[in-house]
Enzyme design. Sequence first.
Site, PDB file in Angstrom:
ATOM      1  N   HIS A  44       0.849  -1.265   0.190  1.00  0.00           N
ATOM      2  CA  HIS A  44      -0.013  -0.040   0.112  1.00  0.00           C
ATOM      3  C   HIS A  44       0.892   1.326  -0.004  1.00  0.00           C
ATOM      4  O   HIS A  44       1.942   1.160   0.626  1.00  0.00           O
ATOM      5  CB  HIS A  44      -0.885  -0.075   1.248  1.00  0.00           C
ATOM      6  CG  HIS A  44      -2.204   0.869   1.080  1.00  0.00           C
ATOM      7  ND1 HIS A  44      -2.136   2.274   1.319  1.00  0.00           N
ATOM      8  CD2 HIS A  44      -3.218   0.867   0.620  1.00  0.00           C
ATOM      9  CE1 HIS A  44      -3.338   2.914   1.147  1.00  0.00           C
ATOM     10  NE2 HIS A  44      -4.080   1.749   0.674  1.00  0.00           N
ATOM     11  N   ASP A  65      -8.004  -5.381  -0.217  1.00  0.00           N
ATOM     12  CA  ASP A  65      -8.479  -6.256  -1.368  1.00  0.00           C
ATOM     13  C   ASP A  65      -8.192  -7.781  -0.977  1.00  0.00           C
ATOM     14  O   ASP A  65      -8.637  -8.653  -1.855  1.00  0.00           O
ATOM     15  CB  ASP A  65      -7.911  -5.787  -2.519  1.00  0.00           C
ATOM     16  CG  ASP A  65      -8.474  -4.612  -2.895  1.00  0.00           C
ATOM     17  OD1 ASP A  65      -9.835  -4.257  -2.811  1.00  0.00           O
ATOM     18  OD2 ASP A  65      -7.828  -3.446  -3.521  1.00  0.00           O
TER      19      ASP A  65
HETATM   20  N1  CMC Z   1       4.138  -7.520  -4.706  1.00  0.00           N
HETATM   21  C1  CMC Z   1       5.661  -7.707  -4.765  1.00  0.00           C
HETATM   22  N2  CMC Z   1       6.268  -6.353  -4.806  1.00  0.00           N
HETATM   23  C2  CMC Z   1       5.862  -5.210  -4.651  1.00  0.00           C
HETATM   24  C3  CMC Z   1       4.307  -5.329  -4.220  1.00  0.00           C
HETATM   25  C4  CMC Z   1       3.515  -6.443  -4.531  1.00  0.00           C
HETATM   26  N3  CMC Z   1       2.299  -6.279  -4.138  1.00  0.00           N
HETATM   27  N4  CMC Z   1       3.908  -4.098  -3.928  1.00  0.00           N
HETATM   28  C5  CMC Z   1       5.132  -3.341  -4.016  1.00  0.00           C
HETATM   29  N5  CMC Z   1       5.989  -3.944  -4.017  1.00  0.00           N
HETATM   30  C6  CMC Z   1       7.477  -3.766  -4.241  1.00  0.00           C
HETATM   31  C7  CMC Z   1       7.786  -2.665  -5.508  1.00  0.00           C
HETATM   32  O1  CMC Z   1       8.125  -3.753  -6.756  1.00  0.00           O
HETATM   33  C8  CMC Z   1       8.632  -1.946  -4.923  1.00  0.00           C
HETATM   34  O2  CMC Z   1       9.975  -2.619  -5.021  1.00  0.00           O
HETATM   35  P1  CMC Z   1      11.533  -1.697  -5.156  1.00  0.00           P
HETATM   36  O3  CMC Z   1      11.588  -0.813  -3.986  1.00  0.00           O
HETATM   37  O4  CMC Z   1      12.477  -3.024  -5.079  1.00  0.00           O
HETATM   38  O5  CMC Z   1      11.362  -1.288  -6.540  1.00  0.00           O
HETATM   39  C9  CMC Z   1       8.269  -1.512  -3.573  1.00  0.00           C
HETATM   40  O6  CMC Z   1       7.628  -2.617  -3.231  1.00  0.00           O
HETATM   41  C10 CMC Z   1       7.313  -0.441  -3.476  1.00  0.00           C
HETATM   42  O7  CMC Z   1       6.597  -0.621  -4.248  1.00  0.00           O
HETATM   43  P2  CMC Z   1       5.802   0.663  -5.171  1.00  0.00           P
HETATM   44  O8  CMC Z   1       5.133   0.023  -6.085  1.00  0.00           O
HETATM   45  O9  CMC Z   1       6.821   1.651  -5.564  1.00  0.00           O
HETATM   46  O10 CMC Z   1       5.056   1.380  -4.171  1.00  0.00           O
HETATM   47  P3  CMC Z   1       3.490   2.113  -4.508  1.00  0.00           P
HETATM   48  O11 CMC Z   1       3.085   2.853  -3.407  1.00  0.00           O
HETATM   49  O12 CMC Z   1       3.970   2.987  -5.612  1.00  0.00           O
HETATM   50  O13 CMC Z   1       2.534   1.214  -4.894  1.00  0.00           O
HETATM   51  C11 CMC Z   1       0.896  -0.412  -4.798  1.00  0.00           C
HETATM   52  C12 CMC Z   1       1.523   0.744  -4.149  1.00  0.00           C
HETATM   53  C13 CMC Z   1      -0.591  -0.789  -3.783  1.00  0.00           C
HETATM   54  C14 CMC Z   1       0.164  -0.002  -6.154  1.00  0.00           C
HETATM   55  C15 CMC Z   1       1.554  -1.693  -4.886  1.00  0.00           C
HETATM   56  O14 CMC Z   1       1.936  -1.969  -3.371  1.00  0.00           O
HETATM   57  C16 CMC Z   1       0.855  -2.706  -5.660  1.00  0.00           C
HETATM   58  O15 CMC Z   1       1.298  -2.827  -6.741  1.00  0.00           O
HETATM   59  N6  CMC Z   1       0.094  -3.683  -4.898  1.00  0.00           N
HETATM   60  C17 CMC Z   1      -0.597  -4.653  -5.679  1.00  0.00           C
HETATM   61  C18 CMC Z   1      -1.981  -4.121  -6.085  1.00  0.00           C
HETATM   62  C19 CMC Z   1      -2.648  -3.859  -5.073  1.00  0.00           C
HETATM   63  O16 CMC Z   1      -3.039  -4.819  -4.059  1.00  0.00           O
HETATM   64  N7  CMC Z   1      -3.464  -2.778  -4.988  1.00  0.00           N
HETATM   65  C20 CMC Z   1      -4.694  -2.484  -3.999  1.00  0.00           C
HETATM   66  C21 CMC Z   1      -4.242  -1.304  -3.153  1.00  0.00           C
HETATM   67  S1  CMC Z   1      -5.293  -1.208  -1.770  1.00  0.00           S
HETATM   68  C22 CMC Z   1      -6.884  -0.669  -2.164  1.00  0.00           C
HETATM   69  C23 CMC Z   1      -7.026   0.533  -2.688  1.00  0.00           C
HETATM   70  O17 CMC Z   1      -7.155   1.484  -2.038  1.00  0.00           O
HETATM   71  O18 CMC Z   1      -7.026   0.666  -4.074  1.00  0.00           O
END
Ligand code: CMC
Length: 428
Positions: A306, A363
Amino acid sequence: MSEVKLEYDGQTYSFPIVVGTENEKAIDISKLRASTGLVTLDNGYVNTGSCQSKITFLNGEQGILRYRGYSIEELCEKSSFVEVMYLLINGELPTETQLSTFRTDLRGGDNLSNDVRKFYSLYPKDAHPMGIVSATLSTLSTFHQDLTPGNLSADQKSKVMSLLLGYMKSICAYAYRSNTGKAFVDANPDLNYVEDFLSLMFADDKGQYEVDPEIAQAIDLLLILHADHEQNCSASTVRLVGSSQANLFATISAGVDALWGQLHGGANQAVIEMLEEIQKDGGGYKKFLDKAKDKNDPFRIMGFGHRVYKNFDPRAKIIKKACDSVLSKLGVNDPALEIAKGLEEAALTDDYFVERKLYPNVDFYSGIIYRAIGIPTNMFTVMFALGRLPGWISQWKEMIEDPTSRIGRPRQIYMGETARAYTPIGQR
Ligand code: CMC
């Protein structure tokens, strides 16, 4: 300290610090460009506050979520979705009279007109219901063309917000019925909001539906948990689109589109699809964790991670507990629940997930409850939208009532070609 000093190009500039009621601090850089010529660059708005808001407080480090000051845990235990809608929109819990008037106003949106219903027959049978919900909201803007902020008195605004909340039950349920070829049924004024939604979705062709209180209660809880989440992708979209003074229904349609993607609300559908894939593959987690950690593989553990929660998502905690109780009350034994629990345990002891503070989000477990209730997978994100509507409406209302709010219009840092002369086509 009430200001921040910036040294740039031999000069010192001061910018005020804004302190929120929960002691959150921000640098007010609204005069930054005018005084220094600089803008900020913040990909994904990770460090950018887009507004001051009184609706929802969230502390990602401590796993706190409160609507209008009330903890999500207490609201889930003691309140109802309709009461939470009122609270989010109006800022206070309703008195008995206020709640009764609100319920009556919601009934104003009980039935979509026959003209609007006709549109549903035009979508392909395999259309994703989120596309149908968004399109229907846009369609409604053509039937309610006067819903721009400048045209609405306080009373009209209140009525139209209730009308939209009332319509949303049918908008969502009919997306399911049209996909599955079922005739539309009318709203049932004897049922409460959540029961009526279930009836609009699952009633037989004669409109008969027997409410199961366990199911209604489970849906009520999930809707409360999804009702608002401050400046997330879809709420920010609603504020951005609404800031141009667009029609309310069109503005909310844009919020639905933003929610649809799998990094946002679409994750609930993606989680179940992932759990099914793991099950088909034999139930082992390692291969999937390795894929998620591989930077050359786009796969992620859906329902994990998140932007704001870096300890735990309080909504996921409540849903995980509800999952066990709903499945046992309904007598459902879903192997996806054991797979989800096993995957969570494996991820939470894996260095990659621990270092990045990745935890299950709202989710991760919600789809398992939806599935136990009989809601098809492609409707999961629609359920999220039904729950989030009062949040979007509250964010829109707060924005349009704020005399200091302006059209949303970020800057950019241009990295393209500098000026060059046009070359005629034969000379390229
Ligand atoms: N599985 C594997 N690696 C992950 C995941 C995941 N679900 N989420 C984040 N990471 C890693 C990412 O690759 C990055 O690694 P590094 O620092 O080595 O590059 C690090 O963790 C930080 O991730 P980010 O993508 O920079 O974080 P963000 O804040 O931009 O994205 C997120 C947040 C929710 C989009 C992301 O965690 C994600 O894609 N999760 C899976 C999709 C998901 O469950 N979304 C629902 C969110 S909650 C409901 C809502 O309010 O929408």
